[in-house]
Design an enzyme around this catalytic site. Sequence first.
Site, PDB file in Angstrom:
ATOM      1  N   GLY A 166       2.564 -26.538 -14.542  1.00 28.79           N
ATOM      2  CA  GLY A 166       2.539 -25.473 -13.791  1.00 28.79           C
ATOM      3  C   GLY A 166       2.081 -24.262 -14.658  1.00 28.79           C
ATOM      4  O   GLY A 166       1.486 -24.362 -15.800  1.00 28.79           O
TER       5      GLY A 166
ATOM      6  N   GLY B 235       4.070 -22.058 -16.479  1.00 29.74           N
ATOM      7  CA  GLY B 235       4.852 -21.977 -17.655  1.00 29.74           C
ATOM      8  C   GLY B 235       4.036 -23.024 -18.678  1.00 29.74           C
ATOM      9  O   GLY B 235       3.604 -22.548 -19.873  1.00 29.74           O
TER      10      GLY B 235
ATOM     11  N   ARG C 195      21.736 -24.970  18.466  1.00 32.97           N
ATOM     12  CA  ARG C 195      22.136 -24.592  17.164  1.00 32.97           C
ATOM     13  C   ARG C 195      20.900 -23.648  16.655  1.00 32.97           C
ATOM     14  O   ARG C 195      19.663 -23.777  17.144  1.00 32.97           O
ATOM     15  CB  ARG C 195      22.282 -25.576  16.154  1.00 32.97           C
ATOM     16  CG  ARG C 195      23.804 -26.152  16.499  1.00 32.97           C
ATOM     17  CD  ARG C 195      23.854 -26.951  15.194  1.00 32.97           C
ATOM     18  NE  ARG C 195      25.092 -27.814  15.264  1.00 32.97           N
ATOM     19  CZ  ARG C 195      25.548 -28.889  14.842  1.00 32.97           C
ATOM     20  NH1 ARG C 195      24.661 -29.946  14.430  1.00 32.97           N
ATOM     21  NH2 ARG C 195      26.744 -29.136  15.002  1.00 32.97           N
TER      22      ARG C 195
ATOM     23  N   GLN D 203      11.516 -32.474  -1.864  1.00 31.86           N
ATOM     24  CA  GLN D 203      10.254 -31.966  -1.969  1.00 31.86           C
ATOM     25  C   GLN D 203       9.368 -32.522  -3.010  1.00 31.86           C
ATOM     26  O   GLN D 203       8.138 -32.666  -3.152  1.00 31.86           O
ATOM     27  CB  GLN D 203      10.145 -30.373  -1.852  1.00 31.86           C
ATOM     28  CG  GLN D 203      10.651 -29.917  -0.556  1.00 31.86           C
ATOM     29  CD  GLN D 203      11.016 -28.486  -0.592  1.00 31.86           C
ATOM     30  OE1 GLN D 203      10.193 -27.688  -0.220  1.00 31.86           O
ATOM     31  NE2 GLN D 203      12.433 -28.099  -0.950  1.00 31.86           N
ATOM     32  N   ARG D 204      10.105 -32.591  -4.170  1.00 32.60           N
ATOM     33  CA  ARG D 204       9.302 -32.872  -5.371  1.00 32.60           C
ATOM     34  C   ARG D 204       9.148 -34.515  -5.518  1.00 32.60           C
ATOM     35  O   ARG D 204       8.343 -34.996  -6.469  1.00 32.60           O
ATOM     36  CB  ARG D 204      10.232 -32.513  -6.760  1.00 32.60           C
ATOM     37  CG  ARG D 204      10.243 -31.073  -7.034  1.00 32.60           C
ATOM     38  CD  ARG D 204      10.773 -30.654  -8.387  1.00 32.60           C
ATOM     39  NE  ARG D 204      10.766 -29.198  -8.639  1.00 32.60           N
ATOM     40  CZ  ARG D 204       9.678 -28.495  -9.142  1.00 32.60           C
ATOM     41  NH1 ARG D 204       8.646 -29.193  -9.192  1.00 32.60           N
ATOM     42  NH2 ARG D 204       9.828 -27.285  -9.285  1.00 32.60           N
TER      43      ARG D 204
ATOM     44  N   THR E 186       1.745 -28.040  -9.386  1.00 31.11           N
ATOM     45  CA  THR E 186       2.731 -27.471  -9.007  1.00 31.11           C
ATOM     46  C   THR E 186       2.976 -27.738  -7.447  1.00 31.11           C
ATOM     47  O   THR E 186       2.166 -27.510  -6.788  1.00 31.11           O
ATOM     48  CB  THR E 186       3.004 -26.021  -9.297  1.00 31.11           C
ATOM     49  OG1 THR E 186       3.739 -25.334  -8.526  1.00 31.11           O
ATOM     50  CG2 THR E 186       1.364 -25.323  -8.782  1.00 31.11           C
TER      51      THR E 186
ATOM     52  N   ASP F  84       4.114 -25.725  -5.537  1.00 33.61           N
ATOM     53  CA  ASP F  84       4.183 -24.234  -4.930  1.00 33.61           C
ATOM     54  C   ASP F  84       2.928 -23.885  -4.722  1.00 33.61           C
ATOM     55  O   ASP F  84       2.772 -22.705  -4.072  1.00 33.61           O
ATOM     56  CB  ASP F  84       5.073 -23.314  -5.896  1.00 33.61           C
ATOM     57  CG  ASP F  84       6.368 -23.592  -6.064  1.00 33.61           C
ATOM     58  OD1 ASP F  84       6.956 -24.124  -4.984  1.00 33.61           O
ATOM     59  OD2 ASP F  84       6.971 -23.203  -7.261  1.00 33.61           O
TER      60      ASP F  84
END
Length: 342
Positions: A102, A104, A163, A275-276, A126, A128
């Site tokens: 990603g 970085g 709820r 999620q990963r 990524t 994201d």
Amino acid sequence: MRIGVLTAGGDCPGLNAVIRSVVHRAVTNFGDEVVGFEDGYAGLLEGRFRTLDLDGVSGILARGGTILGSSRLQRDRLREACENAQDMAREFGIDVLIPIGGEGTLTAARMLSDSGGLPVVGVPKTIDNDISGTDRTFGFDTAVGVATEAMDRLKTTAESHQRVMVVEVMGRHAGWIALESGMAAGAHGICLPERPFDPADLVAMVEERFARGKKFAVICVAEGAHPAEGTMDYGHGAIDKFGHERFQGIGTALAFELERRLGKEAKPVILGHIQRGGTPTAYDRVLATRFGWHAVEAAHRGEFGRMTALRGTEIEMVPLADATAELKTVPKDRMDEAESVF
């Protein structure tokens, strides 16, 4: 040619598909040798690598995670890698390095490339979807699918118990997962890092739903979302050793705040690293495979200091600087499209 490959940063569905594609294209079509560095840039600095042949990547296309392992590198060690890039390339006999990661990881790749000691071709990944220069990153489709399914499931239990469910998804500075999974699941509220929210708006939405006879609500919130100043007690977290803010748990904080204001039960659900993990979707497998194929092609053309990028339906090579200049955040027009569910 001897090609080095590594995976760094957070893991992501589709990483193994890239590794497999690089090996198949390099070995089968060019007769190259491929070596994989273990645990990201740490393996590069420490000389931990192994040969990757066709048998070594057999059966990994649909496998989550990364067979090479991954890690994050502290800034001082990254500088060390850049200073010693030429020596490492000579020691390991590497003609080109293909780092998969990603923002970085690609920043580190650009620094290595700029140092002139090690030719680099990057592959963006990524969940994201926040890397500039590419329309889409692999892993994102899988993450959105996981979050969407979770909210679909939560609707039935939320309705059974009257709820409010607050579902926190990943997205530190960009809310793409929250936006698309929230829209796909029909969430009744979506909170993004790009737009501070007012809990009073969410309270009004829930009260209006219950007044119409609806007995539940689902709110999707990105982990980096934050309330507008003065609307709710929620602070900023400390900065970790990698320069990232430690978020304080907006999903839990918001659920507590809504329950206090509404007088109705509100439950936080933190999806986190689920999620990963797991099997990548067909879309992510295909995109990852295409990225790996084009990375090898670019290496043989000598297109160093660049990365693979999806532009429309085509894969193009773009400068690594384009990927690291700024994060790709959710633009206003995309938020406007989903306005009815904010």
